[in-house]
Design a protein around this motif. Structure first.
Motif, short mmCIF file in Angstrom:
data_model
loop_
_atom_site.label_atom_id
_atom_site.label_comp_id
_atom_site.label_asym_id
_atom_site.label_seq_id
_atom_site.Cartn_x
_atom_site.Cartn_y
_atom_site.Cartn_z
N THR A 1 1.10 32.05 -14.03
CA THR A 1 0.32 33.66 -14.34
C THR A 1 -0.48 33.87 -15.44
O THR A 1 0.78 33.19 -16.46
N PHE A 2 -1.05 34.46 -15.35
CA PHE A 2 -1.81 34.51 -16.66
C PHE A 2 -2.07 36.19 -16.54
O PHE A 2 -2.52 36.80 -15.61
N ARG A 3 -1.53 37.27 -17.52
CA ARG A 3 -1.85 38.71 -17.69
C ARG A 3 -3.15 38.93 -19.00
O ARG A 3 -2.37 38.76 -20.07
N LEU A 4 -3.69 39.70 -18.40
CA LEU A 4 -4.49 39.99 -19.59
C LEU A 4 -5.42 41.33 -19.59
O LEU A 4 -5.36 41.99 -18.64
N TYR A 5 -5.18 41.95 -20.81
CA TYR A 5 -5.25 43.48 -20.60
C TYR A 5 -7.02 43.30 -21.16
O TYR A 5 -7.34 42.51 -22.50
N HIS A 6 -7.42 44.26 -20.97
CA HIS A 6 -8.94 44.44 -21.75
C HIS A 6 -9.45 46.46 -21.52
O HIS A 6 -9.69 46.99 -20.17
N PRO A 7 -9.87 46.60 -21.99
CA PRO A 7 -10.89 47.85 -21.84
C PRO A 7 -11.77 48.05 -20.67
O PRO A 7 -12.31 47.10 -20.85
N GLU A 8 -11.60 49.41 -19.66
CA GLU A 8 -11.96 49.19 -19.05
C GLU A 8 -14.05 49.14 -19.18
O GLU A 8 -14.39 49.77 -19.58
N LEU A 9 -14.65 48.72 -17.97
CA LEU A 9 -16.09 48.93 -17.22
C LEU A 9 -16.76 47.78 -19.18
O LEU A 9 -17.34 48.18 -19.30
N CYS A 10 -15.96 47.28 -18.80
CA CYS A 10 -16.15 46.60 -20.83
C CYS A 10 -16.17 44.77 -19.52
O CYS A 10 -15.47 43.88 -18.97
N PHE A 11 -16.57 43.67 -19.89
CA PHE A 11 -16.77 42.50 -19.64
C PHE A 11 -15.95 41.70 -19.79
O PHE A 11 -15.88 41.98 -21.70
N LEU A 12 -14.63 40.52 -19.63
CA LEU A 12 -13.76 40.16 -20.19
C LEU A 12 -14.22 38.64 -20.58
O LEU A 12 -14.30 37.81 -19.75
N LYS A 13 -13.93 38.53 -21.66
CA LYS A 13 -14.43 37.12 -21.97
C LYS A 13 -13.19 36.41 -23.14
O LYS A 13 -12.85 36.37 -23.56
N LYS A 14 -12.64 35.15 -21.90
CA LYS A 14 -11.77 34.71 -22.42
C LYS A 14 -11.48 33.44 -22.29
O LYS A 14 -12.31 32.51 -21.11
N ALA A 15 -11.27 32.82 -22.89
CA ALA A 15 -11.21 30.72 -22.99
C ALA A 15 -9.22 30.93 -23.14
O ALA A 15 -9.14 31.11 -23.80
N ILE A 16 -9.31 29.96 -21.36
CA ILE A 16 -8.02 29.05 -21.46
C ILE A 16 -7.94 27.98 -21.95
O ILE A 16 -8.76 26.75 -21.11
N ARG A 17 -7.29 27.47 -22.77
CA ARG A 17 -6.69 25.78 -23.58
C ARG A 17 -6.09 25.07 -22.38
O ARG A 17 -5.13 25.69 -22.15
N LEU A 18 -7.09 24.28 -22.14
CA LEU A 18 -6.06 23.20 -20.80
C LEU A 18 -6.10 22.52 -21.50
O LEU A 18 -5.52 21.77 -23.22
N PRO A 19 -4.03 21.74 -21.67
CA PRO A 19 -3.84 20.97 -22.04
C PRO A 19 -4.34 19.20 -22.66
O PRO A 19 -4.45 19.32 -21.36
N PRO A 20 -3.90 18.19 -23.28
CA PRO A 20 -3.95 16.67 -23.25
C PRO A 20 -3.68 16.07 -21.47
O PRO A 20 -2.93 17.09 -21.37
N TRP A 21 -4.71 15.49 -20.55
CA TRP A 21 -4.77 15.63 -19.33
C TRP A 21 -4.82 14.14 -19.43
O TRP A 21 -5.98 13.83 -19.86
N ASN A 22 -4.37 13.30 -19.39
CA ASN A 22 -4.42 11.63 -18.67
C ASN A 22 -4.08 12.10 -17.61
O ASN A 22 -2.60 12.08 -17.14
N ASP A 23 -4.75 10.85 -17.28
CA ASP A 23 -4.77 10.22 -15.00
C ASP A 23 -3.91 9.76 -15.39
O ASP A 23 -4.39 8.34 -15.78
N PRO A 24 -2.13 9.58 -15.01
CA PRO A 24 -1.23 8.68 -15.00
C PRO A 24 -2.30 7.12 -13.98
O PRO A 24 -1.16 5.73 -14.07
N THR A 25 -3.03 7.66 -12.72
CA THR A 25 -3.51 6.35 -12.40
C THR A 25 -4.50 5.22 -12.86
O THR A 25 -4.95 4.48 -12.39
N VAL A 26 -4.72 6.32 -13.60
CA VAL A 26 -6.33 5.25 -14.93
C VAL A 26 -5.29 4.49 -15.88
O VAL A 26 -4.90 4.45 -15.85
N GLY A 27 -5.71 3.44 -15.78
CA GLY A 27 -4.38 2.23 -16.42
C GLY A 27 -5.22 2.46 -17.75
O GLY A 27 -4.27 2.14 -19.17
#
Length: 1436
Positions: free
Chosen positions: A1146-1172
């Motif tokens: 869950t993410f809770r973000l605060y922003h001024p009203e009536l304005c576009f919120l532009k936010k980046a959420i960084r992903l952790p390093p993602w390795n697929d365990p099914t791929v050798g």
């Protein structure tokens, strides 16, 4: 040297564009009105689509009545101002077309941008017929026109937004200029409409046009197929639909000189003679009969890049200087020498050319039609009074501009062999169209020359005016900057000016014929040029140039002239247009308004304010115990309820610091298949935080969501502190949580809060248990902790769920102590100086800090429960091939005979019973046949539940007759339709589907061709979320994922664009498997109001029941398989039952009203365990549950962090927008790997600028709602923000309450604080504010340094003397930004005027060495800072 001339072949591409780009400007009153009403603050890009014109009854003209077959038609579109009856812009003409069947298919799309967002701005479309003439030309005849309105009184809305059908009127658009139509708003009442003549069009906003507005002039209608230099070509032919700009490269233009024929002196003398003669012929001389002399004040050159339509940027304006013969830019060696000049006749070397000593930076793109435009302009000065001959003291003069020559050069036109060479270009004059649209001076000789020959043409005896320069790429070599030489010359001249001299001598040290390099400056308006001169202007009567003449004896240059040091400022021969050049010596402190508007700003790397939010992933807050043994003893003595198994034995305790082994086989063989999961919220440990008191928070509540249960909002919990236990301030004890009743009293029962979730075979759907165990093993549960008084977020934490896996044990439990974290955005410290008052503050990068707000003590447990073995087998053992839908054999149906009312009634009763059973038990199979007797019994049971009397045989017949009357077909429905409906039910196969958000549900429908002939079947779904899988690779992926052992066939489907669905070929009596997929990304975002819930009645613990979430709506989808004749061959009815989805974070973000919120959420390093192979890149894609939110990600290099970008539209305060983000790591997005729940809190923004240690006041307005409320205001930092009124006040409906904020921050930098207004009776949020503080550091009066020994438990005492600077007695307050390190002997003292007072300081001891700076504030009683001392404390 590369020589070029003005031949017809030169710049042919540019001239072709330029000749058709002439624009008529709008009325000046209209432009002024748009500016005054603030409607032209930004350009608006529009798209006008012309689809089709129908004209069956066009009036026939005499010219076209005889040869209609040779007539073509054309549309002409122009902008029109109906208030001033003025056509403006450019008329666009469509390609001529012939009319077929009284219709013309246009399919044209036009684009334009405008700032005239006024209701008077309309579009006029005229239909013109083109008929051939005998001489080969065409005659245009108007056949009708129409008017399209663009704007309403609200500029943000288009009047014709969407599709429109416009009526054509008789006549010509020239009729709009009739006086009767001047103030007419509706033309339809005065214009006659052509019967049946319509034009289909659509008008809408085109935001993509904003990025290319600099390539097109305003109010120009243009299609995407026209040539627009600077715009990349599109493969679709419409380059403006999704415009792509060509890359602009920097170039440097230097060594620029201009040669005027026959010489510079003769050219200027002849020019002044003509101007003075013209003034003599048009004006009356003075009373003494003398003439007014006009002199040359300045020589300018405008340089800009033009694409045939407009200038890409505002042209740069530079000042040219006369250079001696043989002198080129920068090569004048005498420029560094100075000589004492007594008389102007001593100079023998006369300048022959005009030169630019500095260089110009241009940005060009490689396009053959792009041109560099040069315009030579002189500034003339003329007296405006009735003086006689110009004297040294005359000051009333006016300046005017005149263009003398201009030229263009296309650097990228073939052949492009100019690199590294000197280019010489012929300048032209006279009455010719030019990009600047001005009148150009022409002598009588040049006026008779229509087209000058090339400069290098053989036999050309007449020399031409020319410009010579070099152009080089700035990427290849960096152009030398003239700033160093300019600064040297400025210092040199300033040093000479400071030398004393007698005014009677008339001597000055000045540079000889070598003014500094010419900087760039913006163009000026005539009002600026015509201002009264500060200095007199020297006449051009002598042969000497202006800067070679001596200063008048009684005049001295001002500080402004000394600072700029330009050629026209270093002498008295100037007017006050000198301010157009910027101060090069104080370049670092120059304000933006003084910078050159022609320069292209270079983007600099900086830390963005929108720092990416880091996902927790597996890095959850620390769960190890940091409490002391006394704290744990205090915690266990509170009397929390124990977690016991079914045999009343205590659950086995697991250590959260040790790894947990997970064996799925052991979980499956566990005899206790039921799970009662328990969460006990025990205590909360406060951690001192700056800005809040030691007792914060007092009351809290929690919000979280476990698995796919509905979200939980707890009741208020009070933090209890024990007075019996002695605790140290440095080691706070955990505060035991206790429930608060509705009346505000503390519950006397068991402390803490216990929430239970029962997960058994009645809750899990078939095959779901392994997913639930995987959830416990891999996921964490996100918990938000709130202040129940202010309803502000305290922080968030996460608990690992793997310690709830029993692994064959009867019950397990684990005690977690997790950190409650929050993020804080802090900008860099700034020092408030006097220069900052008038200068716009620069944007400082924001640093993201993680703050620990406290520690939460929570105990998790899992109690095993026995289940019914029969239900266990039904739940665990999923039917083999459950993804295959086989049509059932029709046992009962319509058997022929008459269509009696009883048959219809029984059919209705059966459907009602099935619907009722589906509502009572969603897991019952709907494909089982039922007898008629049972259906009637179910119908009777329904009536009995409604409280009616027992049904007898007679009343049963009466009720059946009454139901028959209700469902009896009306006159519109025939018996044939009822029969068709019954037959369609006979071929309908129902399938129950459990679906969750973002997960793809795979199924295969067995389709059989019952006919003896082959059939091509069309698959049609009435819902796009359920579709057939036509990609073979995707089909194979889902078959392997679901382990469906059915045949796979490649290229099975035939796809057509206009077909309602894919088609498949079936042989006679053949059966095939049709792959279907259901997947939904949309859901409802209804959420509960912010605030704690009320405690449950009866039990002391909350038990989460099996109530399905209403986020995803249930639906019924029909997939129809139609034969070649269009009749259905089979119908698959899929009944979708929603199941709540799992929320991973869950993410809770605060922003001024009536304005576009532009936010980046960084992903952790993602390795697929099914791929050798570890080098294989994981394919990551994202989807959002709200279609109005932009959510996307980008593939980066291997090992680089990947961000998910969000763009959320704003809402008014205190609205909270909730949505889900699904992250997929597989190519075909079968199931989301992560589902995030994002809350965006929109708050009213309040900007506050203040100084540390000093109180600043700010007023806020709170508006009442519909009902009377008792409101209290809270802040996130009570020690820094005080609110008046402080207590509870009554807010009447629609009333306005003024709030006074008293802000006294102690940390410098940019910060974000929060304030809320809460309804204290209902515990609901009324309004919330986001306080954006820009805190400056104060100006220090004194600085001190003191050494304090480390250890020993003793601090150090010091004294500071303070003297009252006032003559009267005053009272002062002492404040410190580190009250934990520094204490005052007296925090308030009174001192008489002029006397001194000794401030006693007591420094706290430290256990570790280091240093810290402590600020001491001496404030008055209004908390305004009088003095600020800085004390540097060294602990050693």
């Amino acid at each position: 040297m590369v020589r070029t001339g003005d031949t017809p072949s030169m710049a042919a591409g540019w001239r072709e564009v330029f000749e058709r780009s002439s624009v008529v400007p709008p009325a000046r009153h209209t432009a002024r009105l748009a500016l005054e009403t603030r409607l032209s603050t930004q350009q608006l890009g529009l798209q006008l689509g012309l689809s089709r014109l129908s004209a069956p009854h066009l009036p026939q003209s005499q010219e076209t009545s005889g040869g209609e077959q040779d007539v073509t038609y054309q549309l002409r579109v122009t902008l029109f101002d109906r208030n001033h009856q003025h056509f403006f812009g450019r008329t666009w003409k469509s390609p001529p077309q012939r009319m077929k069947n009284n219709k013309i298919s246009l399919n044209e799309v036009l684009y334009f941008h405008t700032s005239l967002r006024l209701p008077s701005t309309v579009v006029v479309v005229e239909l013109v017929s083109l008929s051939p003439r005998p001489d080969g030309s065409q005659q245009a005849m108007g056949r009708g026109f129409t008017v399209l309105e663009l704007f309403t009184n609200r500029p943000e809305a288009l009047a014709a937004d969407g599709d429109r059908r416009l009526n054509l009127h008789h006549g010509s658009p020239r009729s709009l200029l009739h006086p009767l139509l001047r103030d007419t708003v509706d033309y339809s009442s005065l214009l006659k409409t052509i019967d049946g003549a319509h034009l289909g069009c659509v008008i809408k906003n085109h935001p993509a046009l904003v990025s290319v507005m600099h390539l097109l002039p305003e109010n120009v209608l243009i299609s995407g197929s026209e040539n627009i230099p600077g715009l990349a070509a599109s493969p679709t032919g419409d380059a403006l639909l999704r415009p792509q700009l060509l890359k602009m490269l920097p170039f440097t233009l230097n060594r620029l000189t201009i040669s005027l024929q026959p010489s510079l002196e003769k050219f200027e003398s002849q020019l002044l003679q003509l101007i003075n003669a013209d003034c003599h012929n048009t004006k009356q001389p003075g009373p003494e009969g003398t003439l007014r002399a006009v002199v040359i004040q300045e020589r300018r050159l405008h340089v800009g890049v033009h694409n045939g339509w407009c200038f890409l940027e505002k042209p740069q304006v530079v000042v040219l200087e006369p250079l001696a013969s043989g002198t080129r830019g920068r090569s004048d060696s005498t420029s560094k020498q100075s000589t004492m000049v007594k008389d102007s006749s001593a100079i023998s070397t006369l300048p022959q050319t005009l030169g630019l000593r500095s260089s110009l930076e241009l940005r060009l793109t490689n396009h053959p039609a792009l041109a560099i435009v040069f315009q030579l302009e002189f500034v003339f000065s003329a007296p405006i009074g009735r003086e006689t001959m110009l004297s040294a003291t005359s000051t009333s003069r006016a300046a005017f501009l005149q263009c003398l020559r201009w030229g263009i050069w296309c650097p990228f036109q073939e052949p492009a062999d100019w690199k590294g060479e000197e280019i010489q270009l012929v300048l032209q004059g006279g009455a010719k169209p030019n990009p600047h649209g001005v009148m150009v001076y022409s002598t009588e000789m040049s006026a008779k020359t229509p087209s000058p020959a090339p400069l290098s043409a053989p036999g050309s005896a007449q020399a031409k005016d020319s410009i010579t320069f070099r152009l080089s790429s700035s990427l290849e070599r960096k152009a030398p900057s003239p700033k160093a030489s300019l600064r040297t010359k400025q210092e040199d001249v300033s040093r000479h000016r400071r030398s004393p001299s007698s005014p009677s001598q008339g001597q000055r040290y000045i540079p000889q014929a070598s003014p500094p390099g010419s900087p760039q400056g913006p163009g000026l308006s005539l009002s600026q040029l015509a201002a009264t001169s500060r200095y007199p202007t020297i006449s051009h009567s002598s042969s000497a140039l202006p800067w070679q003449q001596s200063f008048p004896s009684l005049l001295h240059p001002s500080l402004l002239a000394s600072a700029h040091q330009l050629s026209h400022v270093a002498c008295s021969g100037v007017s006050n247009i000198a301010h157009l050049e910027m101060d090069l010596q104080r370049e670092r402190d120059a304000s933006p308004s003084a910078q050159d508007e022609g320069d292209q700003l270079q983007e600099l790397p900086f830390t963005p304010v929108h720092a990416p939010v880091i996902t927790l992933g597996m890095n959850v807050p620390s769960s190890c115990s940091v409490s002391s043994r006394s704290s744990l003893a205090h915690l266990y003595s509170a009397g929390f309820p124990d977690i016991v198994d079914c045999a009343e034995q205590a659950a086995e305790v697991l250590d959260p610091t040790e790894p947990v082994p997970f064996d799925p086989q052991r979980e499956n063989t566990d005899p206790l298949q039921g799970n009662l999961l328990v969460f006990q919220f025990l205590a909360f440990t406060r951690i001192p935080v700056p800005g809040v008191g030691p007792d914060w928070p007092e009351n809290i509540y929690f919000t979280f969501q476990f698995y796919r249960f509905p979200p939980v909002t707890s009741q208020q919990l009070k933090l209890l502190t024990s007075d019996k236990v002695q605790q140290k301030a440095s080691v706070p004890l955990p505060c035991v949580l206790a429930s608060i009743n509705k009346d505000g009293t503390v519950d006397s029962g068991s402390p803490g809060l216990q929430v239970q979730f029962r997960v058994d075979e009645g809750f899990l759907k078939p095959g779901e248990k392994r997913w639930f165990l995987r959830y416990l093993a891999l996921h964490t549960m996100h918990i938000d902790i709130w202040d129940s008084d202010s309803l502000l977020l305290i922080g968030s934490t996460a608990v690992e769920l793997k310690y709830m896996l029993r692994q064959g044990k009867s019950a397990v439990q684990a005690l977690h102590e997790v950190e409650v974290l929050t993020t804080d955005y802090v900008g860099e410290d700034t020092l408030l100086t006097s220069a900052d008052v008038c200068r716009r503050p620069a944007l400082s990068p924001m640093a993201v800090h993680t703050i620990i707000r406290g520690r939460l003590h929570i105990r998790t447990g899992n109690i095993g429960c026995p289940v019914d073995p029969r239900r266990r087998r039904a739940a665990d053992m999923m039917a083999s091939h459950s993804h295959i839908i086989t049509p059932r054999e029709v046992i009962g149906g319509f058997k022929g005979g008459s269509l009696s009312s009883r048959n219809i009634l029984q059919l209705n009763a059966r459907n009602a019973a099935q619907a009722h059973r589906l509502e009572m038990d969603g897991e019952r199979d709907l494909n089982q046949p039922d007898g008629g007797r049972r259906k009637l019994n179910c119908m009777a049971a329904v009536h009995r539940r409604e409280g009616k009397e027992e049904v007898t045989g007679r009343t049963k017949e009466a009720r059946l007759a009454r139901v028959l009357h209700q469902i009896k077909p009306s006159e519109e429905h025939s018996k044939a339709e009822v029969i068709a409906n019954m037959l369609s039910q006979a071929i309908t196969t129902q399938h129950l589907l459990y679906a969750s958000l973002g997960s793809a549900e795979y199924m295969e429908f067995v389709l059989k061709n019952p006919f003896n002939v082959p059939q091509t079947v069309t698959i049609h779904s009435d819902d796009p979320e359920l579709s057939a899988i036509t990609n073979t690779e995707e089909w194979a992926y889902f078959k392997a994922l679901t382990k469906t052992p059915t045949p796979l066939e490649e290229n099975m489907f035939h796809l057509e664009e206009d077909a309602p669905g894919p088609r498949v070929y079936l042989r006679p009596k053949e059966s095939i498997h049709i792959p279907l997929k259901y997947q939904s990304f949309l859901c409802d975002h209804i959420m509960a109001l912010q605030g704690p819930s009320f405690p449950p009645s009866g039990k002391g613990s909350q038990v989460a029941k099996r109530n399905l979430s209403n986020i995803v709506a249930a639906k019924t989808i029909k997939v129809t398989f139609k034969a070649e004749d269009g009749k259905p061959m089979a119908i698959c009815q899929v009944n979708v039952e929603p199941t709540p989805h799992v929320v991973d974070q869950t993410f809770r973000l605060y922003h001024p009203e009536l304005c576009f919120l532009k936010k980046a959420i960084r992903l952790p390093p993602w390795n697929d365990p099914t791929v050798g192979d570890s080098d294989v890149r994981t394919h990551i894609s994202v989807r959002c549950s709200d279609p109005n939110i932009i959510c996307q990600t980008r593939m980066l290099a291997q090992g680089e962090p990947q961000d998910v970008y969000l763009k959320v539209p704003g809402s008014p305060s205190p609205h909270i927008k909730m949505f889900f983000v699904m992250v997929f790591t597989d190519k075909w997005m079968a199931a989301p790997s992560q589902i995030w729940q994002v809350y965006v809190h929109f708050l009213e923004r309040v900007d506050v600028s203040c100084v540390t240690g000093q109180r600043s006041c700010q007023s806020l307005v709170l508006k009442g709602k519909q009902a009377v409320r008792k409101v209290k205001c809270f802040s996130s930092h009570p020690q820094e923000i005080e609110v008046d009124p402080e207590g509870v006040f009554v807010l009447p409906p629609a009333a306005v309450q003024e709030l006074q904020l008293k802000v006294q921050p102690w940390r410098a930098g940019s910060r974000f604080l929060y304030m809320s207004a809460v309804d204290v009776e209902n515990r609901r949020l009324v309004t919330a504010w986001l306080l954006c503080l820009n805190v400056h550091r104060p100006v220090l009066s004194k600085a001190f340094e003191v050494c304090v020994p480390v250890g020993g438990g003793r601090g150090s005492s010091r004294k500071i003397t303070y003297t009252n600077p006032y003559t009267s007695s005053r009272s002062f307050l002492l404040r410190s930004d580190h009250p934990d390190l520094l204490q005052f002997k007296e925090e308030k003292f009174q001192i008489s005027g002029g006397e001194s007072y000794t401030i006693g300081l007591r420094f706290a001891p430290s256990q570790s060495p280091g240093s810290v700076e402590i600020l001491v504030y001496v404030n008055n009683l209004e908390e305004k800072t009088e003095e600020t001392f800085c004390v540097k404390v060294n602990y050693s």
